[in-house]
Design a protein around this motif. Structure first.
Motif, PDB file in Angstrom:
ATOM      1  N   SER A   4       0.816  -1.163  -0.065  1.00  0.00           N
ATOM      2  CA  SER A   4      -0.041   0.007   0.038  1.00  0.00           C
ATOM      3  C   SER A   4       0.882   1.281  -0.084  1.00  0.00           C
ATOM      4  N   LYS A   5       1.987   0.901   0.513  1.00  0.00           N
ATOM      5  CA  LYS A   5       3.006   2.229   0.544  1.00  0.00           C
ATOM      6  C   LYS A   5       3.561   2.563  -0.837  1.00  0.00           C
ATOM      7  N   GLU A   6       3.636   1.492  -1.342  1.00  0.00           N
ATOM      8  CA  GLU A   6       4.246   1.578  -2.991  1.00  0.00           C
ATOM      9  C   GLU A   6       3.114   2.119  -3.750  1.00  0.00           C
ATOM     10  N   ALA A   7       1.788   1.531  -3.645  1.00  0.00           N
ATOM     11  CA  ALA A   7       0.515   1.969  -4.343  1.00  0.00           C
ATOM     12  C   ALA A   7       0.401   3.628  -3.933  1.00  0.00           C
ATOM     13  N   ARG A   8       0.561   4.083  -2.859  1.00  0.00           N
ATOM     14  CA  ARG A   8       0.547   5.359  -2.612  1.00  0.00           C
ATOM     15  C   ARG A   8       1.615   6.283  -3.261  1.00  0.00           C
ATOM     16  N   ALA A   9       2.809   5.737  -3.359  1.00  0.00           N
ATOM     17  CA  ALA A   9       3.885   6.534  -3.821  1.00  0.00           C
ATOM     18  C   ALA A   9       3.801   6.453  -5.343  1.00  0.00           C
ATOM     19  N   GLY A  11       0.596   6.437  -6.914  1.00  0.00           N
ATOM     20  CA  GLY A  11      -0.357   7.305  -7.166  1.00  0.00           C
ATOM     21  C   GLY A  11       0.105   8.811  -7.121  1.00  0.00           C
ATOM     22  N   ARG A  12       0.883   8.971  -6.250  1.00  0.00           N
ATOM     23  CA  ARG A  12       1.555  10.493  -5.802  1.00  0.00           C
ATOM     24  C   ARG A  12       2.247  10.677  -6.943  1.00  0.00           C
ATOM     25  N   ALA A  13       3.197   9.879  -7.549  1.00  0.00           N
ATOM     26  CA  ALA A  13       4.106  10.066  -8.983  1.00  0.00           C
ATOM     27  C   ALA A  13       3.215  10.275 -10.086  1.00  0.00           C
ATOM     28  N   SER A  14       2.025   9.664 -10.203  1.00  0.00           N
ATOM     29  CA  SER A  14       1.028   9.606 -11.223  1.00  0.00           C
ATOM     30  C   SER A  14       0.319  11.170 -11.073  1.00  0.00           C
ATOM     31  N   LYS A  15       0.033  11.453 -10.108  1.00  0.00           N
ATOM     32  CA  LYS A  15      -0.762  12.841  -9.775  1.00  0.00           C
ATOM     33  C   LYS A  15       0.199  13.940 -10.288  1.00  0.00           C
ATOM     34  N   ARG A  16       1.421  13.716  -9.840  1.00  0.00           N
ATOM     35  CA  ARG A  16       2.392  14.768 -10.169  1.00  0.00           C
ATOM     36  C   ARG A  16       2.584  14.863 -11.583  1.00  0.00           C
ATOM     37  N   GLU A  17       2.753  13.735 -12.491  1.00  0.00           N
ATOM     38  CA  GLU A  17       2.948  13.654 -13.714  1.00  0.00           C
ATOM     39  C   GLU A  17       1.685  14.321 -14.521  1.00  0.00           C
ATOM     40  N   ASP A  18       0.395  14.026 -13.983  1.00  0.00           N
ATOM     41  CA  ASP A  18      -0.687  14.735 -14.555  1.00  0.00           C
ATOM     42  C   ASP A  18      -0.506  16.084 -14.381  1.00  0.00           C
ATOM     43  N   GLY A  49      -5.892  22.430  -4.157  1.00  0.00           N
ATOM     44  CA  GLY A  49      -4.787  22.404  -3.228  1.00  0.00           C
ATOM     45  C   GLY A  49      -3.710  21.316  -3.528  1.00  0.00           C
ATOM     46  N   SER A  50      -3.917  20.368  -4.285  1.00  0.00           N
ATOM     47  CA  SER A  50      -2.777  19.390  -4.405  1.00  0.00           C
ATOM     48  C   SER A  50      -1.731  19.805  -5.275  1.00  0.00           C
ATOM     49  N   PHE A  51      -1.845  20.996  -5.852  1.00  0.00           N
ATOM     50  CA  PHE A  51      -0.663  21.468  -6.759  1.00  0.00           C
ATOM     51  C   PHE A  51       0.507  21.655  -5.868  1.00  0.00           C
ATOM     52  N   TYR A  52       0.231  22.148  -4.911  1.00  0.00           N
ATOM     53  CA  TYR A  52       1.358  22.818  -3.825  1.00  0.00           C
ATOM     54  C   TYR A  52       1.954  21.541  -3.344  1.00  0.00           C
ATOM     55  N   ASN A  53       1.192  20.191  -3.384  1.00  0.00           N
ATOM     56  CA  ASN A  53       2.066  18.934  -2.879  1.00  0.00           C
ATOM     57  C   ASN A  53       3.116  18.653  -3.862  1.00  0.00           C
ATOM     58  N   HIS A  54       3.077  19.081  -4.948  1.00  0.00           N
ATOM     59  CA  HIS A  54       4.124  18.639  -5.798  1.00  0.00           C
ATOM     60  C   HIS A  54       4.904  19.668  -6.617  1.00  0.00           C
ATOM     61  N   PHE A  55       4.660  21.098  -6.441  1.00  0.00           N
ATOM     62  CA  PHE A  55       5.187  22.107  -6.729  1.00  0.00           C
ATOM     63  C   PHE A  55       5.275  23.314  -5.872  1.00  0.00           C
ATOM     64  N   SER A  56       6.313  23.838  -5.692  1.00  0.00           N
ATOM     65  CA  SER A  56       6.356  24.968  -4.685  1.00  0.00           C
ATOM     66  C   SER A  56       5.831  26.375  -5.320  1.00  0.00           C
TER      67      SER A  56
END
Lengths: 199, 199
Positions: A4-9, A11-18, A49-56
């Motif tokens: 589940s940790k890998e899946a979260r990572a 998911g996070r990478a895929s959201k950043r990519e999007d 709000g999720s933008f700032y989880n990936h870009f400053s």
């Protein structure tokens, strides 16, 4: 637990990519200042709000957009083996021209657009655009030198000056094509660069 | 009564002039989207609300800015009597280059800037920019034809294509100079246009 940790990572990478891809597309279509974080997250289909989880900052996503754009420009065509240097140069610019000719004369070059709109106001974006232009000019210079060594191009041309000139002239042709909503400036580029400058 | 009416009309015209000039300067320094009405009225030293007494929209003030900018470009240098056509062409571009070379490589050409930033999004601004480029290209075409008739320029060049190319190449050189924060792209323009294209 680990899965589940890998899946979260992932998911996070895929959201950043999007988000990164949406930012690139929005900046290219709208320009830097007309693009809001909201436009980016809406296009990416993620909460604002999720933008700032990936870009400053918007600026940081613009730097990544420049890098994504550069990756799309097929600089490898300039060094592809098997055809003479000036044929490769023409094929490269014919490839680049498709984006503006096939899409109703909009968008242009992201590096040139940021150069016109943002270079005076963001040292980080200007530096990234400069690295982009410098890398491209150096590839063009190498190709022109190769053409001179092969006897396909007059030695009287200074390869560095001519490379920088061709790059600049291309940027201007894209802007003029968008203003004119026609292929004429791009055609004038091909005709003058290949039949006059490099002849 | 009539005197105070005239004084009011003059005051109104003078306020409009201040706003129009401030709008031009702000658009040139910041770009279209980064310029707020507030930036314009603040620079003009007038209350924010007074903008809309004189202009219906930011776009309308941008159209007037384009016209003010065109008036500053000394197109008369291209037709000034007494010197050969290609000398006038060089003098004209040397005049244009001063703005970017003497001011730390910022601002560029307002027409090209609007072309890169706004042409895809405002048909009115695109049309005005196109009229600007068309008028300039036509003047360049006439000058190149004159040079050909005088025997100063090879007949093999198509004057219309070459005029459009020179205009585009100039726009690109200004953007590259801002990105590079150096005179190199402008120097490459002079060297290639005058020593290769027009030689």
């Amino acid at each position: 637990m680990r899965d589940s940790k890998e899946a979260r990572a992932m998911g996070r990478a895929s959201k950043r990519e999007d988000i990164a891809e949406a930012a690139f597309q929005q900046f290219h279509a709208r320009g830097f200042n007309a693009t809001g974080i909201n436009d980016i997250t809406k296009a990416a289909g993620v909460p604002k709000g999720s933008f700032y989880n990936h870009f400053s900052s918007k600026e940081e996503s613009a730097l990544e957009a420049l890098s994504r754009y550069a990756d799309s420009l097929r600089f490898d065509m300039l060094t592809a083996p098997g055809s003479p240097p000036l044929d490769r140069l023409r094929a490269h610019f014919e490839f680049l021209s498709r984006d503006v000719l096939d899409n109703g004369f909009v968008r242009g070059c992201l590096v040139g657009n940021f150069g016109a709109e943002v270079a005076d106001h963001s040292e980080e974006i200007r530096s990234a655009a400069k690295r982009g232009f410098d890398g491209w000019a150096e590839r063009l210079r190498q190709l022109l030198t190769e053409a001179q060594e092969a006897g396909d191009l007059k030695d009287s041309l200074d390869a560095e000056t001519t490379a920088l000139f061709i790059l600049s002239a291309w940027e201007g042709a894209l802007i003029a094509a968008r203003v004119d909503k026609s292929a004429a400036p791009v055609e004038a580029f091909f005709r003058t660069v290949f039949e006059v400058v490099l002849r």
